[in-house]
Design an enzyme around this catalytic site. Sequence first.
Site, PDB file in Angstrom:
ATOM      1  N   ASP A 158     -11.286  -6.598   6.323  1.00  0.00           N
ATOM      2  CA  ASP A 158     -11.900  -5.816   5.252  1.00  0.00           C
ATOM      3  C   ASP A 158     -13.427  -5.867   5.345  1.00  0.00           C
ATOM      4  O   ASP A 158     -13.994  -6.756   5.995  1.00  0.00           O
ATOM      5  CB  ASP A 158     -11.419  -6.393   3.915  1.00  0.00           C
ATOM      6  CG  ASP A 158     -11.371  -5.361   2.798  1.00  0.00           C
ATOM      7  OD1 ASP A 158     -11.967  -4.286   2.963  1.00  0.00           O
ATOM      8  OD2 ASP A 158     -10.745  -5.650   1.765  1.00  0.00           O
ATOM      9  N   ASP A 197      -8.195   3.033  -0.812  1.00  0.00           N
ATOM     10  CA  ASP A 197      -7.675   2.224  -1.912  1.00  0.00           C
ATOM     11  C   ASP A 197      -6.917   3.102  -2.890  1.00  0.00           C
ATOM     12  O   ASP A 197      -6.229   2.587  -3.773  1.00  0.00           O
ATOM     13  CB  ASP A 197      -8.821   1.516  -2.638  1.00  0.00           C
ATOM     14  CG  ASP A 197      -9.187   0.214  -1.953  1.00  0.00           C
ATOM     15  OD1 ASP A 197      -8.512  -0.139  -0.968  1.00  0.00           O
ATOM     16  OD2 ASP A 197     -10.134  -0.447  -2.394  1.00  0.00           O
TER      17      ASP A 197
HETATM   18  C1  DGJ Z   1     -10.497  -3.747  -0.662  1.00  0.00           C
HETATM   19  C2  DGJ Z   1      -9.282  -3.268   0.067  1.00  0.00           C
HETATM   20  O1  DGJ Z   1      -9.378  -1.917   0.340  1.00  0.00           O
HETATM   21  C3  DGJ Z   1      -8.054  -3.608  -0.752  1.00  0.00           C
HETATM   22  O2  DGJ Z   1      -6.909  -3.110  -0.143  1.00  0.00           O
HETATM   23  C4  DGJ Z   1      -7.977  -5.103  -0.917  1.00  0.00           C
HETATM   24  O3  DGJ Z   1      -7.773  -5.701   0.329  1.00  0.00           O
HETATM   25  C5  DGJ Z   1      -9.242  -5.607  -1.571  1.00  0.00           C
HETATM   26  N1  DGJ Z   1     -10.419  -5.168  -0.867  1.00  0.00           N
HETATM   27  C6  DGJ Z   1      -9.236  -7.096  -1.633  1.00  0.00           C
HETATM   28  O4  DGJ Z   1     -10.411  -7.598  -2.120  1.00  0.00           O
END
Ligand code: DGJ
Length: 774
Positions: free
Chosen positions: A477, A544
């Site tokens: 991430d 997301d």
């Molecule tokens: C952002 C990501 O896009 C989410 O799927 C998740 O992993 C969160 N970060 C976790 O902090």
Amino acid sequence: MIITTDNAFILQTPATTYILRRTNHGHLEHIYYGPSIPDITPQDIESLAHKRTAQAGTTVAYTQEDLTYSLDRIPLEWSGIGKGDYRFSPAEICMPDGGYISDFIYKSHNTGDGTLPIKGLPTAKGHNAKHLKITLKDTSTELYLTLIYTVFQNSNVITRRAIIENRDTPPAKLRRMLSMMLDMPNQDFHITTFAGDWAKEAHRNTRPLQPGMFVNESRTGASSNKHNPGVFIAESIATQESGQVYGFNLVYSGNHFSFVELNSHGLVRIGMGISPHCFEWPLNQGEKFETPEVAMTVSDQGYNGASQNFHDFINTNIILKEWQAKPRPVLYNSWEPCFFNFNEGSLLKLARQAKSLGMELFVLDDGWFGARNSDNAGLGDYEINRKKFPRGLKPFADRLRAMGLEFGIWFEPEMVNPDSELYRTHPEYAVEMPSRHSTMGRNQLVLDLCNPKVRDYIVDNITSILDETGATYVKWDMNRHISEFYSPHAPAGTFFHKYILGLYEILERIFHPRPHILLESCSSGGNRFDLGMLCFSPQIWTSDCTDPIERLNIQGGLSHLYPPSTMGAHVSDAPHQQTLRDTPLSTRFNVASFGVLGYELDLRHLSKMERREIAEQVAFYKAHRQAFQYGTFSRLESPKDNKVTWQVWDGKKAISGLFQTMAKVSENPDILRFKSFHPKKRYRVSTRPQRLFIKRFGGLVKHILPVNLNPSGIILNLANRLHALTDCVETYEASGAALAHGIALSNQFMGSHYNENTRLLGDYGSNLYVATSI
Ligand code: DGJ
């Protein structure tokens, strides 16, 4: 195939041709890029070439011996500055002679098999590739420019890049150094880009090309969710299914820049590369600067044709060999159901349920380390949180494996919270400008990947956790845009590029020795969805936002550039976390199935019916996984503004998704078309059976039940948990030709009559249809 003649270079892929030649003065002239022209002769080239039989007013002639030779009017492959071409140059260089004037002239060329690696940057790879290297030299200094063209025989893609080298004694300074440029006559072009932001990535935008310059650029430090690097230019009449479309994309994950300029002579120039934003690269004697690769394609089969060329290219020349055509596991991710609130026991309960529904991989998302109980603290630390995992991570991973699930783990390696052990011990590891206050994104700072010690820290910590736990999947991430970009390890102007070189080095060091690990890149969803990351990570967390209606835009937009095998797509809870939209479980799956399927909804509160529905979804996806992940993907044109149709085709069967956005009263008949079938062969089409949950119809159920129930009463709630209606299932037989024309589906519910042949779509309803040959 690459053919070279006295002064021309002909690059052929199965369906495209690219021609350039040397002019009498040594400039590289662009002749043609378009659908394949076989058996090209010198006469063809002469006929195709842009004519200059008259002199145009107010142009600057390159030489007094030929007043028609004005660089401003010639379609070129590269153009310098200050010699009469007033269009945007791909390079702005403070030259060794102290000026900005550059004029690169042909010196030599050679051709060879395969691709040529770039130091520190990822590139496309493939045995079936051929390359052409043309070296040019500045007329007045010892600056050399090498243009590299690589032809990929399997995918109708040609890549381009440039290398600049200073063999002169005085230093040069690059202020802008793009990877390529290309000039073409305008054909009433439109420009298409993919823009957005967090949770609304890659929405397609198309606008006509007008005189002047259009720029698509990222300045956030990543390729960004604001402006994906991919760009199309297409005839205005092009549709998804017809018309000439050119596509360009950059194999790079940092700040990017592309421009499309229409000049006063009707010529269009397109250029692409690293953004010149705060870029300045010293080039001393003997030094080279290598630019990232640009992938180009063209198709006369509309946007789908260009997209499919890119898809083939990515699946065979960008994705790591180990993961090419390999089935990607159906995963369960802990983020949305738990956020930071979990422990080993609660996760194992979820995992057992995930396994019973057919899922294959359990991903432990954020929150397993340090003081990471919210997004305020802990990033940068790798100590396992003993409150959540008293026995450590390995026993947890072992329990998953004993259940038959693979273990995957989340990291955010490029970041640090000021409230972390790492920052307390090594504040100098963070990207900060000492003379200014630091701005935060999600309460965190960026780690300085230009610093070799930071790179070692990340590699050492991550590899030891991967090796200890036996993880076979990593979600990588990166959750903020970069600000206060400064590093004592990178002279001003070099920071952004050096950061990306540092990132690529880390990825290489961790994952090259561990090719069995499936890497899924993520940056708050699709904030770094680009060909550079895809060279390391076969799939990327698309967004997301998992609301399926929003995903039609996001996945639909990204599908112009990237294949379904690269897009993580999850089924989550409804009403949806970001949009509050309540969508049917079937539609959440139907949209997610056109990607790499996962689930991120809370399995603890599912009803028996929902559980059955999910188990059937997973089984259906697994049965058709190859088609969904690697089939030929098309976006079909729809005459209706409330419909989206996607199709995958694996050479034997097609699966089509027909999605309704907003319902219309008394909806006119829906037509379902299939592309790619043999016109004379016969096919059977049938709807994937899916459940209709009673609660969706509230008080309306009284019309189909013998009793009048309270819509919010206990009985209806209970009935909804134990019983569901079956959505209308249709079956047809037809020839490929008939299916290409389109079959009329059963009517939708129109307010006055219902039977089992009525399609009950409402807002956000959808169906999948499978067509197989008989
Ligand atoms: C952002 C990501 O896009 C989410 O799927 C998740 O992993 C969160 N970060 C976790 O902090």
